[in-house]
Design a protein around this motif. Sequence first.
Motif, PDB file in Angstrom:
ATOM      1  N   LEU A   1      60.703  -3.738  14.937  1.00  0.00           N
ATOM      2  CA  LEU A   1      59.248  -3.655  15.090  1.00  0.00           C
ATOM      3  C   LEU A   1      58.728  -2.285  14.671  1.00  0.00           C
ATOM      4  N   GLY A   2      59.484  -1.233  14.994  1.00  0.00           N
ATOM      5  CA  GLY A   2      59.076   0.101  14.574  1.00  0.00           C
ATOM      6  C   GLY A   2      59.090   0.255  13.065  1.00  0.00           C
ATOM      7  N   THR A   3      60.101  -0.324  12.422  1.00  0.00           N
ATOM      8  CA  THR A   3      60.179  -0.260  10.964  1.00  0.00           C
ATOM      9  C   THR A   3      59.022  -1.014  10.320  1.00  0.00           C
ATOM     10  N   MET A   4      58.709  -2.196  10.850  1.00  0.00           N
ATOM     11  CA  MET A   4      57.596  -2.977  10.304  1.00  0.00           C
ATOM     12  C   MET A   4      56.264  -2.268  10.519  1.00  0.00           C
ATOM     13  N   ALA A   5      56.112  -1.624  11.672  1.00  0.00           N
ATOM     14  CA  ALA A   5      54.870  -0.894  11.930  1.00  0.00           C
ATOM     15  C   ALA A   5      54.713   0.270  10.955  1.00  0.00           C
ATOM     16  N   SER A   6      55.801   0.997  10.708  1.00  0.00           N
ATOM     17  CA  SER A   6      55.746   2.109   9.748  1.00  0.00           C
ATOM     18  C   SER A   6      55.403   1.605   8.355  1.00  0.00           C
ATOM     19  N   GLY A   7      56.041   0.503   7.951  1.00  0.00           N
ATOM     20  CA  GLY A   7      55.743  -0.065   6.645  1.00  0.00           C
ATOM     21  C   GLY A   7      54.305  -0.534   6.531  1.00  0.00           C
ATOM     22  N   SER A   8      53.761  -1.078   7.609  1.00  0.00           N
ATOM     23  CA  SER A   8      52.374  -1.549   7.589  1.00  0.00           C
ATOM     24  C   SER A   8      51.400  -0.382   7.448  1.00  0.00           C
ATOM     25  N   VAL A   9      51.706   0.737   8.107  1.00  0.00           N
ATOM     26  CA  VAL A   9      50.875   1.934   7.938  1.00  0.00           C
ATOM     27  C   VAL A   9      50.913   2.391   6.479  1.00  0.00           C
ATOM     28  N   GLY A  10      52.107   2.381   5.890  1.00  0.00           N
ATOM     29  CA  GLY A  10      52.226   2.756   4.485  1.00  0.00           C
ATOM     30  C   GLY A  10      51.434   1.840   3.570  1.00  0.00           C
ATOM     31  N   MET A  11      51.446   0.533   3.857  1.00  0.00           N
ATOM     32  CA  MET A  11      50.681  -0.414   3.047  1.00  0.00           C
ATOM     33  C   MET A  11      49.186  -0.143   3.145  1.00  0.00           C
ATOM     34  N   ALA A  12      48.721   0.141   4.357  1.00  0.00           N
ATOM     35  CA  ALA A  12      47.294   0.419   4.539  1.00  0.00           C
ATOM     36  C   ALA A  12      46.878   1.679   3.779  1.00  0.00           C
ATOM     37  N   MET A  13      47.698   2.711   3.857  1.00  0.00           N
ATOM     38  CA  MET A  13      47.371   3.953   3.164  1.00  0.00           C
ATOM     39  C   MET A  13      47.490   3.791   1.649  1.00  0.00           C
ATOM     40  N   LEU A  14      48.446   2.973   1.210  1.00  0.00           N
ATOM     41  CA  LEU A  14      48.580   2.718  -0.228  1.00  0.00           C
ATOM     42  C   LEU A  14      47.373   1.967  -0.752  1.00  0.00           C
ATOM     43  N   TRP A  15      46.898   0.989   0.005  1.00  0.00           N
ATOM     44  CA  TRP A  15      45.698   0.255  -0.408  1.00  0.00           C
ATOM     45  C   TRP A  15      44.506   1.202  -0.501  1.00  0.00           C
ATOM     46  N   ARG A  16      44.361   2.084   0.458  1.00  0.00           N
ATOM     47  CA  ARG A  16      43.256   3.047   0.424  1.00  0.00           C
ATOM     48  C   ARG A  16      43.384   3.978  -0.773  1.00  0.00           C
ATOM     49  N   TRP A  17      44.604   4.426  -1.044  1.00  0.00           N
ATOM     50  CA  TRP A  17      44.824   5.300  -2.205  1.00  0.00           C
ATOM     51  C   TRP A  17      44.468   4.585  -3.502  1.00  0.00           C
ATOM     52  N   ARG A  18      44.825   3.304  -3.608  1.00  0.00           N
ATOM     53  CA  ARG A  18      44.621   2.558  -4.853  1.00  0.00           C
ATOM     54  C   ARG A  18      43.151   2.380  -5.178  1.00  0.00           C
ATOM     55  N   GLN A  19      42.283   2.399  -4.173  1.00  0.00           N
ATOM     56  CA  GLN A  19      40.861   2.236  -4.435  1.00  0.00           C
ATOM     57  C   GLN A  19      40.280   3.411  -5.215  1.00  0.00           C
ATOM     58  N   ARG A  20      40.965   4.548  -5.186  1.00  0.00           N
ATOM     59  CA  ARG A  20      40.422   5.757  -5.819  1.00  0.00           C
ATOM     60  C   ARG A  20      41.252   6.271  -6.985  1.00  0.00           C
ATOM     61  N   HIS A  21      42.390   5.655  -7.256  1.00  0.00           N
ATOM     62  CA  HIS A  21      43.271   6.167  -8.300  1.00  0.00           C
ATOM     63  C   HIS A  21      43.680   5.046  -9.248  1.00  0.00           C
ATOM     64  N   HIS A  22      43.795   5.410 -10.519  1.00  0.00           N
ATOM     65  CA  HIS A  22      44.190   4.452 -11.550  1.00  0.00           C
ATOM     66  C   HIS A  22      45.483   4.855 -12.248  1.00  0.00           C
ATOM     67  N   ARG A  23      46.049   5.969 -11.860  1.00  0.00           N
ATOM     68  CA  ARG A  23      47.364   6.381 -12.348  1.00  0.00           C
ATOM     69  C   ARG A  23      48.180   6.876 -11.162  1.00  0.00           C
ATOM     70  N   LEU A  24      49.486   6.749 -11.280  1.00  0.00           N
ATOM     71  CA  LEU A  24      50.380   7.098 -10.183  1.00  0.00           C
ATOM     72  C   LEU A  24      50.464   8.608 -10.019  1.00  0.00           C
ATOM     73  N   ASP A  25      50.376   9.066  -8.775  1.00  0.00           N
ATOM     74  CA  ASP A  25      50.559  10.476  -8.476  1.00  0.00           C
ATOM     75  C   ASP A  25      51.488  10.610  -7.271  1.00  0.00           C
ATOM     76  N   LEU A  26      51.690  11.837  -6.815  1.00  0.00           N
ATOM     77  CA  LEU A  26      52.631  12.089  -5.725  1.00  0.00           C
ATOM     78  C   LEU A  26      52.231  11.356  -4.454  1.00  0.00           C
ATOM     79  N   GLN A  27      50.956  11.365  -4.147  1.00  0.00           N
ATOM     80  CA  GLN A  27      50.491  10.697  -2.933  1.00  0.00           C
ATOM     81  C   GLN A  27      50.757   9.198  -2.992  1.00  0.00           C
ATOM     82  N   GLY A  28      50.505   8.600  -4.141  1.00  0.00           N
ATOM     83  CA  GLY A  28      50.768   7.176  -4.290  1.00  0.00           C
ATOM     84  C   GLY A  28      52.239   6.842  -4.136  1.00  0.00           C
TER      85      GLY A  28
END
Length: 242
Positions: A110-137
Amino acid sequence: MIFEHPNTSADRFPSVTASGYGSEARPLEGRLSKLHIAPVRTVQLGLVARVATVFLPSAALGTVGHELGHWVAAHWLGCAPVLHFSSVSPRCSDALPMVSQMLGVASGPLGTMASGSVGMAMLWRWRQRHHRLDLQGVMWSMLALFWSRPVFNLVVQVGLLALGHATWQDTANNDEARLSLWMGLPQLALGIGCAIVAVGMCTWTARQIPRVDRPTWLVGAVMGALLGFAIWMGPVGPLLLP
């Protein structure tokens, strides 16, 4: 007198041009110049190295984070847990009820899935503002791929069974198998179910990477994660957390 069909006179036929019937001819160069040519998706070696470097500690972070979930649950249940590089010794003074044991086992996945879900949420937020891959992505994609643990575990288990390097009883020691047996399910039922969900999560994560950078990201991520896993499970993990 010459009879002529009203629909066959020359002036009633539309002229045929390069742009179609009944329209004026247009230069083909103008149309071709407006064609959009998608960028060629190739593997960029420099970016592969940078992505692999970021993914190098992913195995250590994912493994320790998973075991910390077990450690926190055991501590909360009144035990004196000890954290190892790929496991936790609960060290409980008294036998725990079955429900408490299940909670302790489930806390890791459950802890691993929760961490992965946080990463997915932050990745989705990052993708809304970026069109090329960077370190944050790359970093958010690494965290999102903590969801890949059930897939990796299932592939390893099936591979070891197929090669004869493990017995059916050996596969009953992982978290999902223990939970499945406690719930009266087939041994691999929960592991397969979690792996199916994880495939969907990992596919979504990959689709968030810009298409032009996706092949490079994939190669770097796989290389870095596998190399990091070998390093952590080999010399480094047992040395730091025996």
